[in-house]
Write a protein that holds these residues in place. Structure first.
Motif, mmCIF file in Angstrom:
data_model
loop_
_atom_site.group_PDB
_atom_site.id
_atom_site.type_symbol
_atom_site.label_atom_id
_atom_site.label_comp_id
_atom_site.label_asym_id
_atom_site.label_seq_id
_atom_site.Cartn_x
_atom_site.Cartn_y
_atom_site.Cartn_z
ATOM 1 N N ASP A 131 16.732 14.551 -15.173
ATOM 2 C CA ASP A 131 16.655 15.021 -13.794
ATOM 3 C C ASP A 131 15.203 15.349 -13.486
ATOM 4 N N GLN A 132 14.699 14.770 -12.418
ATOM 5 C CA GLN A 132 13.277 14.863 -12.065
ATOM 6 C C GLN A 132 13.134 15.532 -10.693
ATOM 7 N N PRO A 133 12.723 16.808 -10.636
ATOM 8 C CA PRO A 133 12.512 17.456 -9.331
ATOM 9 C C PRO A 133 11.315 16.838 -8.610
ATOM 10 N N VAL A 134 11.488 16.581 -7.318
ATOM 11 C CA VAL A 134 10.435 15.979 -6.497
ATOM 12 C C VAL A 134 10.360 16.747 -5.187
ATOM 13 N N ARG A 135 9.145 16.981 -4.704
ATOM 14 C CA ARG A 135 8.931 17.613 -3.405
ATOM 15 C C ARG A 135 8.078 16.681 -2.550
ATOM 16 N N HIS A 136 8.479 16.505 -1.294
ATOM 17 C CA HIS A 136 7.776 15.619 -0.373
ATOM 18 C C HIS A 136 7.341 16.393 0.870
ATOM 19 N N THR A 137 6.217 15.997 1.437
ATOM 20 C CA THR A 137 5.887 16.387 2.800
ATOM 21 C C THR A 137 6.580 15.400 3.753
ATOM 22 N N ALA A 138 6.553 15.699 5.048
ATOM 23 C CA ALA A 138 7.125 14.768 6.024
ATOM 24 C C ALA A 138 6.404 13.424 5.966
ATOM 25 N N ASP A 139 5.081 13.447 5.846
ATOM 26 C CA ASP A 139 4.324 12.191 5.759
ATOM 27 C C ASP A 139 4.713 11.402 4.519
ATOM 28 N N GLU A 140 4.976 12.090 3.426
ATOM 29 C CA GLU A 140 5.367 11.400 2.196
ATOM 30 C C GLU A 140 6.761 10.801 2.312
ATOM 31 N N VAL A 141 7.676 11.493 2.985
ATOM 32 C CA VAL A 141 9.003 10.924 3.215
ATOM 33 C C VAL A 141 8.886 9.645 4.041
ATOM 34 N N ILE A 142 8.064 9.678 5.075
ATOM 35 C CA ILE A 142 7.869 8.496 5.917
ATOM 36 C C ILE A 142 7.219 7.364 5.116
ATOM 37 N N THR A 164 8.539 20.680 4.109
ATOM 38 C CA THR A 164 8.647 20.387 2.675
ATOM 39 C C THR A 164 10.088 20.009 2.365
ATOM 40 N N TYR A 165 10.269 18.890 1.665
ATOM 41 C CA TYR A 165 11.603 18.340 1.457
ATOM 42 C C TYR A 165 11.783 18.048 -0.037
ATOM 43 N N ALA A 166 12.665 18.804 -0.654
ATOM 44 C CA ALA A 166 12.844 18.739 -2.105
ATOM 45 C C ALA A 166 14.131 17.998 -2.453
ATOM 46 N N ARG A 167 14.118 17.372 -3.591
ATOM 47 C CA ARG A 167 15.324 16.737 -4.129
ATOM 48 C C ARG A 167 15.156 16.615 -5.635
ATOM 49 N N THR A 168 16.239 16.262 -6.294
ATOM 50 C CA THR A 168 16.195 15.986 -7.724
ATOM 51 C C THR A 168 16.644 14.555 -7.945
ATOM 52 N N THR A 172 3.394 0.675 -11.390
ATOM 53 C CA THR A 172 3.962 2.011 -11.509
ATOM 54 C C THR A 172 4.310 2.340 -12.955
ATOM 55 N N LEU A 173 4.800 1.351 -13.689
ATOM 56 C CA LEU A 173 5.084 1.534 -15.110
ATOM 57 C C LEU A 173 3.896 1.169 -15.984
ATOM 58 N N GLY A 174 3.243 0.064 -15.677
ATOM 59 C CA GLY A 174 2.200 -0.463 -16.547
ATOM 60 C C GLY A 174 0.956 0.395 -16.629
ATOM 61 N N LEU A 175 0.531 0.975 -15.505
ATOM 62 C CA LEU A 175 -0.698 1.775 -15.518
ATOM 63 C C LEU A 175 -0.608 2.971 -16.467
ATOM 64 N N PRO A 183 0.818 -1.232 0.000
ATOM 65 C CA PRO A 183 0.000 0.000 0.000
ATOM 66 C C PRO A 183 0.842 1.267 0.000
ATOM 67 N N TYR A 184 1.983 1.228 0.688
ATOM 68 C CA TYR A 184 2.863 2.401 0.725
ATOM 69 C C TYR A 184 3.563 2.590 -0.622
ATOM 70 N N TYR A 185 3.926 1.477 -1.253
ATOM 71 C CA TYR A 185 4.554 1.524 -2.573
ATOM 72 C C TYR A 185 3.608 2.202 -3.563
ATOM 73 N N ALA A 186 2.359 1.768 -3.558
ATOM 74 C CA ALA A 186 1.386 2.315 -4.512
ATOM 75 C C ALA A 186 1.134 3.797 -4.283
ATOM 76 N N ARG A 187 1.178 4.219 -3.033
ATOM 77 C CA ARG A 187 0.815 5.603 -2.711
ATOM 78 C C ARG A 187 1.983 6.575 -2.755
ATOM 79 N N TYR A 188 3.186 6.116 -2.348
ATOM 80 C CA TYR A 188 4.257 7.075 -2.084
ATOM 81 C C TYR A 188 5.433 7.026 -3.050
ATOM 82 N N ARG A 189 5.559 5.985 -3.866
ATOM 83 C CA ARG A 189 6.656 5.989 -4.831
ATOM 84 C C ARG A 189 6.384 7.050 -5.892
ATOM 85 N N PRO A 190 7.347 7.915 -6.179
ATOM 86 C CA PRO A 190 7.111 8.929 -7.208
ATOM 87 C C PRO A 190 6.980 8.286 -8.588
#
Length: 261
Positions: free
Chosen positions: A196-207, A244-248, A48-51, A10-17
């Motif tokens: 290069d793919q910019p991504v921003r996470h909340t604390a809950d998303e990082v967890i 808010t936690y950003a990375r590339t 994640t790829l197939g959909l 469930p976490y994979y489906a929801r939180y993987r970018p």
């Protein structure tokens, strides 16, 4: 038998970018995807790829050994009104036994690192259409790349709960080995791409992202899971109270097909 990926599903489906749109554009152009092709998503997880590829294909076969991942994928497909995906339990050892039609494109994500790469590429040569090919996509890590400080915070908490060596990164040497394996396979015409793919996470998303990994998922953490979440949230907010936690992410794709004749 249940695997660590079952509780992480469930976490994979929801939180993987998601993978970058440029990757799907590349596949659409490279394989002339026009809604008539058959796609195999091998080691599919929750799709994640197939959909995203379903809208470009006639049919997608999503294959994974973990029933919980397939169930998450089927749930997401129903939620999105996608009906042209078959969710099949299997792994890379059984590609030629799945009784699939000719495959125009096989996509493989992180799961490729856990496969017998030489064997699976030989097996794919048997099931791919004459002009078919395979695309492998990974997030890359290069020593010396600038990294945001909050990632060090995550790694410190992970190591405290799980021990050292649990970053889950793919380094350049592993990527070079992957490309070399492709070049030595029957699908030896290889091209590589990076974005290069910019991504921003909340604390809950990082967890949630940490809980999506088998190495730090609910099964691995056990009764320490609540403490892990509390400690990681506290450490992240101490580091940056904005929440808010950003990375590339550097994403690499290797596309391989048979040599031209």
């Amino acid at each position: 038998m249940s695997t660590p990926f079952a509780s992480a599903a469930p976490y994979y489906a929801r939180y993987r970018p998601p993978y970058p749109g440029e990757f799907h554009t590349l596949l659409a152009d490279r394989f002339a995807l026009d809604g008539s092709q058959t796609v195999l998503d091998l080691g599919a997880g929750p799709g994640t790829l197939g959909l995203p590829l379903a809208r470009l294909a006639d049919h997608v076969y999503a294959v994974d050994p973990e029933p919980a991942m397939l169930a998450e994928g089927a749930r997401l497909a129903e939620e999105r009104g996608i009906t042209n995906i078959s969710w099949l339990r299997g792994d890379d050892a059984r590609v030629t036994r799945l009784c699939l039609p000719r495959i125009d494109l096989c996509v493989i994500g992180r799961a490729f690192r856990r496969m017998d790469r030489g064997r699976v590429l030989t097996d794919l040569d048997e099931v791919l259409a004459p002009r078919g090919g395979v695309a492998v996509v990974e997030s890359l890590y290069r020593p010396g790349d600038p990294r945001p400080g909050w990632l060090a915070v995550v790694e410190e908490v992970r190591e405290r709960f799980l021990g050292p060596g649990q970053s889950g990164r793919t380094d350049r040497d592993d990527w070079d080995d992957l490309v070399d394996r492709l070049a030595k396979s029957p699908l030896s015409r290889v091209e590589t791409h990076q974005w290069d793919q910019p991504v921003r996470h909340t604390a809950d998303e990082v967890i949630g992202l940490q809980l999506s990994f088998a190495s730090s998922g609910p099964d691995r953490l056990g009764d320490r899971m609540a403490a892990f979440e509390t400690e990681l949230r506290r450490a992240l907010l101490d580091h940056d109270p904005s929440g808010t936690y950003a990375r590339t992410l550097r994403v690499g794709a290797a596309v391989a097909a048979r040599p031209r004749r």
